[in-house]
Design an enzyme around this catalytic site. Structure first.
Site, PDB file in Angstrom:
ATOM      1  N   ASN A   9       2.920  -1.728   1.788  1.00 21.72           N
ATOM      2  CA  ASN A   9       1.936  -1.238   0.805  1.00 21.72           C
ATOM      3  C   ASN A   9       0.706  -2.109   0.981  1.00 21.72           C
ATOM      4  OD1 ASN A   9       0.423  -0.477  -1.388  1.00 21.72           O
ATOM      5  ND2 ASN A   9       1.723  -1.506  -2.900  1.00 21.72           N
ATOM      6  N   LYS A  11      -2.191  -1.843  -0.292  1.00 19.04           N
ATOM      7  CA  LYS A  11      -3.054  -1.956  -1.479  1.00 19.04           C
ATOM      8  C   LYS A  11      -4.528  -1.758  -1.077  1.00 19.04           C
ATOM      9  CE  LYS A  11       0.311  -5.053  -3.484  1.00 19.04           C
ATOM     10  NZ  LYS A  11       0.654  -5.861  -4.634  1.00 19.04           N
ATOM     11  N   HIS A  96       3.423   2.730  -9.017  1.00 21.65           N
ATOM     12  CA  HIS A  96       3.348   1.290  -8.737  1.00 21.65           C
ATOM     13  C   HIS A  96       2.895   0.581 -10.022  1.00 21.65           C
ATOM     14  CE1 HIS A  96       2.115  -2.571  -7.123  1.00 21.65           C
ATOM     15  NE2 HIS A  96       2.860  -2.292  -6.064  1.00 21.65           N
ATOM     16  N   GLU A  98       0.854  -1.681 -10.556  1.00 23.99           N
ATOM     17  CA  GLU A  98      -0.593  -1.871 -10.681  1.00 23.99           C
ATOM     18  C   GLU A  98      -1.261  -0.593 -11.205  1.00 23.99           C
ATOM     19  OE1 GLU A  98      -1.183  -3.397  -6.715  1.00 23.99           O
ATOM     20  OE2 GLU A  98      -0.092  -5.206  -7.285  1.00 23.99           O
ATOM     21  N   GLU A 168      10.828  -2.982  -8.239  1.00 26.08           N
ATOM     22  CA  GLU A 168       9.844  -4.051  -8.069  1.00 26.08           C
ATOM     23  C   GLU A 168       9.666  -4.791  -9.390  1.00 26.08           C
ATOM     24  OE1 GLU A 168       7.131  -3.212  -4.510  1.00 26.08           O
ATOM     25  OE2 GLU A 168       6.183  -2.300  -6.239  1.00 26.08           O
ATOM     26  N   GLY A 174       3.401 -10.203  -5.703  1.00 25.46           N
ATOM     27  CA  GLY A 174       2.232 -11.015  -5.345  1.00 25.46           C
ATOM     28  C   GLY A 174       2.254 -12.420  -5.916  1.00 25.46           C
ATOM     29  N   SER A 213       7.253  -9.948  -3.419  1.00 17.73           N
ATOM     30  CA  SER A 213       7.241 -11.146  -2.579  1.00 17.73           C
ATOM     31  C   SER A 213       8.360 -11.148  -1.541  1.00 17.73           C
ATOM     32  CB  SER A 213       7.275 -12.411  -3.439  1.00 17.73           C
ATOM     33  OG  SER A 213       6.139 -12.460  -4.277  1.00 17.73           O
ATOM     34  N   GLY A 235       1.915  -8.092   0.424  1.00 21.52           N
ATOM     35  CA  GLY A 235       1.193  -9.098   1.210  1.00 21.52           C
ATOM     36  C   GLY A 235       1.690  -9.267   2.644  1.00 21.52           C
TER      37      GLY A 235
HETATM   38  C1  PEP Z   1       3.934  -4.439  -3.884  1.00 23.38           C
HETATM   39  O1  PEP Z   1       2.815  -4.487  -4.359  1.00 23.38           O
HETATM   40  O2  PEP Z   1       4.521  -3.340  -3.790  1.00 23.38           O
HETATM   41  C2  PEP Z   1       4.549  -5.682  -3.445  1.00 23.38           C
HETATM   42  C3  PEP Z   1       5.835  -5.710  -3.297  1.00 23.38           C
HETATM   43  O3  PEP Z   1       3.706  -6.742  -3.230  1.00 23.38           O
HETATM   44  P1  PEP Z   1       4.087  -8.210  -2.660  1.00 23.38           P
HETATM   45  O4  PEP Z   1       5.060  -7.994  -1.531  1.00 23.38           O
HETATM   46  O5  PEP Z   1       2.789  -8.780  -2.201  1.00 23.38           O
HETATM   47  O6  PEP Z   1       4.711  -8.936  -3.786  1.00 23.38           O
END
Ligand code: PEP
Length: 254
Positions: A9, A11, A96, A98, A168, A174, A213, A235
């Site tokens: 992803n 973003k 998601h 966000e 998640e 993040g 993460s 990330g």
């Molecule tokens: C995400 O935004 O779906 C995600 C898992 O981000 P990160 O891996 O950066 O925590």
């Protein structure tokens, strides 16, 4: 037997140059993984046409990070699932955290997006997960069940035959705070058990990804868990060597 899926992803990140380098670097790992694991990247909409051109002829699938509930009309700034499909998207992330947080998307609205994606040939990747406060107060499954229930009510349990779930925990996105494999496994198993109260076969077949993460270091132990069928990666999906190592972890646990 569920085939693992590793999905990036991106973003709101990337340039024409970085997207070109990243997709070119991921084609071979995706092709190599293909017999055992699926690999996909979800890109900002503006880059999807470029990803389509770059990924052509490879096993690297791609999708959008969101989609609208409408297919066309006076909805300025939105992204139609029909248009995403026309550009070769396989997947659309919906719900998601966000989007839920910054765009006030409710469980019912996310369910409409899931429905619109599915009705127009995209595989929805339904994100669910709790905040840190909800986790601390032991309400994880109350939150996750409500998120799942809105989709079950609108689209039916059978719709999960053609969908992916991503668990998640918001506190892990993040932040560098990955859920331990044991904590993540327990939630994944609870999600499957909840779906099984409606239809055991659907529950057994649906892929449930872990996200938050997830990186080259944490992926192997996470993916070794029985109910974790791959990862939704933020990330670490922006760096080809890291994402490749995550793909390899999925293959090793397939
Ligand atoms: C995400 O935004 O779906 C995600 C898992 O981000 P990160 O891996 O950066 O925590």
């Amino acid at each position: 037997m569920r085939k693992p899926l590793v999905m990036g992803n991106w973003k709101l990140n990337g340039t024409k140059e970085s997207v070109t380098a990243l997709v070119n670097a991921l084609k071979e790992p995706a092709d190599k993984a293909a017999p055992k694991a699926d690999v996909a990247v979800c890109a900002p909409t503006v880059f999807i046409g470029l990803v389509e051109q770059l990924a052509a002829g490879s096993k690297l699938a791609y999708g959008s990070e969101d989609c609208d509930i409408h297919v066309q009309g006076a909805y300025t700034g939105e992204n139609s699932p029909v248009m995403l499909r026309e550009f070769g998207c396989t997947y659309a992330i919906v719900g998601h955290s966000e989007r839920r947080d910054y765009h006030q998307e409710t469980n019912e609205y996310v369910a409409l997006k899931y429905q619109a994606a599915q009705q127009n040939g995209l595989i929805p990747v339904l994100c669910v997960g709790e905040s840190e406060a909800e986790y601390d107060s032991g309400r994880t499954m109350d939150v996750v069940k409500a998120e799942l229930q809105a989709v079950i009510d609108l689209c039916g349990i059978e719709s999960f035959k053609n969908a992916v779930i991503a668990y998640e925990p918001i506190w892990a996105i993040g932040t560098g705070k990955t859920a331990t494999p044991e904590v993540a496994q327990k939630v994944h198993a609870d999600i499957r058990a909840y779906l099984a109260t409606f239809n055991a076969e659907v529950a057994d077949g649906v892929r449930i990804l872990y996200g938050g993460s997830c990186n080259a270091k944490t992926a192997p132990d996470l993916f070794a868990q029985k109910d974790i069928d791959g990862g939704l990666v933020g990330g670490a999906s922006l760096k080809a060597p890291d994402f490749t190592a995550i793909i390899e972890a999925a293959v090793a646990n397939a």
